[in-house]
Design an enzyme around this catalytic site. Structure first.
Site, mmCIF file in Angstrom:
data_model
loop_
_atom_site.group_PDB
_atom_site.id
_atom_site.type_symbol
_atom_site.label_atom_id
_atom_site.label_comp_id
_atom_site.label_asym_id
_atom_site.label_seq_id
_atom_site.Cartn_x
_atom_site.Cartn_y
_atom_site.Cartn_z
ATOM 1 C CG HIS A 150 -2.010 -0.921 1.254
ATOM 2 N ND1 HIS A 150 -1.840 -2.284 1.374
ATOM 3 C CD2 HIS A 150 -3.357 -0.717 1.149
ATOM 4 C CE1 HIS A 150 -3.029 -2.883 1.355
ATOM 5 N NE2 HIS A 150 -3.963 -1.953 1.221
ATOM 6 C CG ASN A 182 4.168 -4.674 2.425
ATOM 7 O OD1 ASN A 182 3.687 -3.547 2.473
ATOM 8 N ND2 ASN A 182 3.421 -5.766 2.434
#
Length: 320
Positions: A150, A182
């Site tokens: 994201h 991440n």
């Protein structure tokens, strides 16, 4: 990190001195040789050329949205097109060639981070607003070895289910190394930005990918993987977050910029190792951030001189 420093050094001191570039200090003053604050008046012959071009410039400015009112584009403007996307909790610009966001912008406050939406009910989705040939696909990530990372975190959009779901559109996603990035260091940086709302009334954060050169022999080469079958989505070499923060009871802003390699990063690595001048990110990304803020002493203060730029690793897991 050396890739970004070398990229910026090339524009300042020339390619022959790239190897001598060291980590820049945490200064808010522009460092680029092409910075508007450092430009001198153009030579006389350049001024004359500009005067001669003014009539053509005026004709083009009559309708800035129409680039086809000339003989060269009589049958259409080829682009490039940067799709602008306005969602409930973020705005984004999408790159059709790389199938990644150019940038994703957020405005965070103590109030708009509140909510009870649960990401467990959200699913990653292709963005139907992007024409099919230029769209990132779910199958591109299948067995690619990369996470769907994201840019606007799901945890920043707990306002309601719709806001949460919008963060799972692939136009808000880029391929990221999973373990150590991440799921760890990048997630901790996201938590750091959210926690800034405890110290500031308004926090503006823009995140996005970078594709930086690496020295191979005596040459600098931009090299990145492309995932999908057939190849479709570029894998960034780095990611950036640039942050502008303000307190209601103070004049001026706090400004910070960070660029992180898309690879496993040990949690013991200080965040300060990735802090660089905003102008360095602008040059590498070809973007201009917070252009309405005058970057001078008294208006802008380095972020890490206002707050402690230290990550609390895995604290974001406890807050879910």
């Amino acid at each position: 990190m050396h890739r970004l420093l070398a990229f910026v050094a090339g524009s300042v001191v020339g390619g022959g001195a790239i190897y001598a570039m060291v980590k820049p200090t945490h200064s808010t003053a522009p460092v680029s040789a092409s910075s508007p604050m450092q430009q001198q008046a153009p030579p006389v012959y350049v001024q004359q050329q500009q005067q001669q071009q003014q009539p053509m410039m005026k004709r083009q400015q009559e309708d800035p949205s129409d680039h086809t009112s000339n003989e060269f584009l009589a049958y259409g403007d080829p682009g490039p097109v940067s799709d602008f996307l306005l969602r409930s909790r973020y705005a984004a610009s999408y790159n059709r060639a790389l199938r990644n966001p150019n940038w994703v912008a957020e405005h965070l406050t103590r109030d708009n981070l509140k909510g009870s939406a649960d990401r467990a009910s959200s699913e990653f989705k292709e963005d139907p607003s992007i024409p099919g040939p230029f769209r990132a696909l779910l199958k591109d990530y299948y067995r690619s070895g990369y996470d769907r990372g994201h840019m606007c975190p799901a945890a920043d959009a707990k306002k309601n289910t719709e806001s949460m779901n919008e963060t799972f559109m692939l136009t808000n996603i880029a391929p990221q190394v999973g373990k150590g990035f991440n799921r760890n260091y990048w997630a901790s940086l996201e938590g750091f930005v959210r926690d800034m709302t405890k110290s500031f009334d308004d926090v503006y954060c823009i995140s996005g990918p970078l594709y930086l050169p690496e020295k191979v022999g005596n040459k600098w080469v931009v090299s990145y993987e492309v995932i999908g079958n057939p190849p479709n989505v570029a894998v960034p070499t780095h990611f950036f977050k640039v942050i502008l923060a303000k307190r209601n009871n103070e004049q001026g802003f706090a400004l910070g910029a960070f660029a992180l390699p898309n690879k496993e990063i040990d949690n013991s690595t200080p965040l300060s190792d990735f802090s660089i001048p905003l102008e360095s990110v602008e040059k590498a990304a070809g973007l201009q951030f917070f252009s309405k803020v005058e970057r001078k002493h008294g208006v802008v203060t380095p972020l890490c001189s206002k707050i402690n730029c230290t990550l609390e690793h895995d604290s974001w897991k406890k807050k879910k």
